[in-house]
Design an enzyme around this catalytic site. Structure first.
Site, PDB file in Angstrom:
ATOM      1  N   MET A   1      -5.030  22.493 -10.991  1.00  0.00           N
ATOM      2  CA  MET A   1      -5.771  22.402  -9.727  1.00  0.00           C
ATOM      3  C   MET A   1      -4.893  21.789  -8.640  1.00  0.00           C
ATOM      4  SD  MET A   1      -8.627  19.734 -10.952  1.00  0.00           S
ATOM      5  CE  MET A   1      -8.296  18.028 -11.268  1.00  0.00           C
ATOM      6  N   HIS A   2      -4.998  22.383  -7.474  1.00  0.00           N
ATOM      7  CA  HIS A   2      -4.215  21.862  -6.347  1.00  0.00           C
ATOM      8  C   HIS A   2      -4.883  22.138  -4.999  1.00  0.00           C
ATOM      9  CE1 HIS A   2      -3.052  26.105  -6.340  1.00  0.00           C
ATOM     10  NE2 HIS A   2      -2.746  25.942  -5.060  1.00  0.00           N
ATOM     11  N   ARG A   3      -6.069  22.788  -4.999  1.00  0.00           N
ATOM     12  CA  ARG A   3      -6.725  23.088  -3.715  1.00  0.00           C
ATOM     13  C   ARG A   3      -7.063  21.786  -3.009  1.00  0.00           C
ATOM     14  NH1 ARG A   3      -5.394  27.586  -2.381  1.00  0.00           N
ATOM     15  NH2 ARG A   3      -5.276  28.833  -4.229  1.00  0.00           N
TER      16      ARG A   3
END
Ligand code: UD1
Length: 411
Positions: A242-244
């Site tokens: 995850m990186h949003r």
């Protein structure tokens, strides 16, 4: 701002060119196609197009420009090497910054490249800041823009990528699409049919090309010094990424997701390569602690490692756009930790399920997938490993036309 990339060739030699002239495009062919990459997901999209242009380009001069939005060994070098990408002809070395600073800096550094190279077209891929910045410079100089992965819409304007997609498509002349629904989105925004070409998915070209060289999970875990390799590979694991900004920038949202991962580790081991944006956020948060099974935190991994981790997973939990597509192509169940997706075909036809970041929804979908083996999917049309060839065919046909380029119709 200047994080100039140090690209290494396969022997470990630094092969970043040292500029001997103020002209950033000195020595580059004139009147060709300028291909732009900037961030990690761009590299996988551009590699098959470059290959196809090289094999069927009939002398169409191609120049590869890297904006340097992503840099360093984790986020860039591993990809160029593993994907067999040529060293960029021009590296703008832009690096990180706020959206405004980064976009402005890319534009300022790209403009002299266009002035000097006088390209017949600029080819941009995906939806990152580099995509929009370079398209905008080109269009204002009357250089036709071709956009690969056009017409995808999440309808969520709080996503920086949605703004990049909308604006890039509005100023592009050629729109290469990955799924048929993208044409409807473009038409609804007033974009004429003539420039829209349904070509399929270049990410999947790259996946098929490299699939047999994927690095097995055990090897990757060992490489990063993970202790519980046996426990992880024997039970089967969930791959997490995850990186949003919407998931990692707000501490409350991130805490909730980390708590969800802790609960997920009651069910199976987790393997979690951590993106730099997420690592910064994690430093200010509580790291997830393993409940029953291990949670292996890794640095960002290369393409072949990621492909191995995905292929070997029982399930993938992600907020990445590309991994929604790659899991559909691999037939691996995917839970997307977002409320929307710009890639609806991965839900309609593929293995993807949207869970948002609600803990109960994620854990319910995880339990259901582990119990049933997950949603059966099929491979979408033209996700067949030949999208790059179709793009090259269109570009070469237009390039070969004698008539001078006319905006809004052709290059
Ligand atoms: C960018 C893209 C996103 C894509 C993602 C893939 C935009 C708006 N977003 O997000 O669509 O899914 O890349 O990785 O273009 N950093 C490093 N090293 C790097 C790059 C970034 O440490 O090589 C750190 C920096 O602290 C930087 C932060 O990560 O400020 C965010 O990087 P940035 O390129 O702005 O956006 P991403 O979150 O990577």
């Amino acid at each position: 701002m200047d994080n100039r990339a140090n690209l290494m060739d396969t022997t470990g030699q630094n092969v970043t060119a040292t500029p001997e002239s103020d002209d950033p495009a000195a020595g580059m062919p004139q009147g060709g196609i300028l291909c732009v990459v900037g961030a990690r997901p761009n590299f996988m999209k551009m590699a098959p197009i470059l290959r196809a242009l090289e094999s069927r380009g009939h002398g169409v001069p191609v120049t590869l420009v890297h904006t340097g939005q992503h840099y360093g060994s984790d986020m860039q070098d591993a990809f160029f090497t593993q994907l067999g990408m040529p060293v960029p002809d021009i590296d703008l070395g832009v690096g990180s910054g706020s959206h405004a600073t980064q976009t402005a800096e890319i534009m300022a550094r790209f403009e002299p490249v266009i002035d000097s190279a006088c390209p017949r077209a600029v080819l941009v891929v995906g939806d990152v800041n580099s995509t929009l910045a370079c398209a905008l410079v080109a269009v204002k100089k009357n250089i036709p823009v071709a956009h690969v992965e056009a017409g995808l819409r999440s309808r969520d304007r709080s996503m920086p990528e949605e703004i990049n997609r909308l604006l890039t498509d509005q100023i592009s002349d050629l729109h290469f699409t990955t799924e048929r629904g993208a044409r409807d989105n473009l038409r609804a925004e007033g974009i004429a049919d003539e420039g829209i070409h349904f070509v399929g998915n270049v990410m999947i070209d790259t996946l098929r090309h490299h699939q047999r060289h994927a690095i097995p999970t055990g090897q990757t875990l060992q490489h990063y010094g993970v202790d519980e390799v046996e426990a992880i590979t024997a039970t089967g694991y969930a791959l997490v990424t995850m990186h949003r900004p919407s998931n990692v920038d707000d501490p409350a949202v991130l805490e909730n997701l980390l708590g969800t991962l802790e609960r997920a580790s009651e069910r199976l081991p987790l393997v979690f390569p951590v993106h730099p944006r997420t690592r910064s956020a994690l430093e200010a948060s509580r790291m997830p602690e393993a409940r029953r099974y291990p949670i292996a935190l890794l640095p960002p991994v290369g393409y072949l490692e990621a492909l191995g981790l995905m292929s070997g997973a029982r399930i993938v939990l992600t907020d990445s756009g590309g991994m929604q597509e790659e899991t559909t192509a691999l037939g691996i169940p995917c839970l997307t930790l977002r409320h929307n997706t710009e890639r609806p075909i991965t839900i309609d036809e593929g293995t993807n399920i949207l869970t948002g970041n609600d803990r109960d929804r994620i854990l319910d979908a995880l339990d259901d997938t582990l119990a049933t083996g997950g949603k059966a999917g099929r491979i979408p049309e033209f996700w067949d490993g030949h999208a790059g060839d179709r793009i090259a065919e269109v570009l070469c046909a237009l390039y070969a036309q004698d008539a001078p380029a006319e905006r809004s119709t052709a290059i």
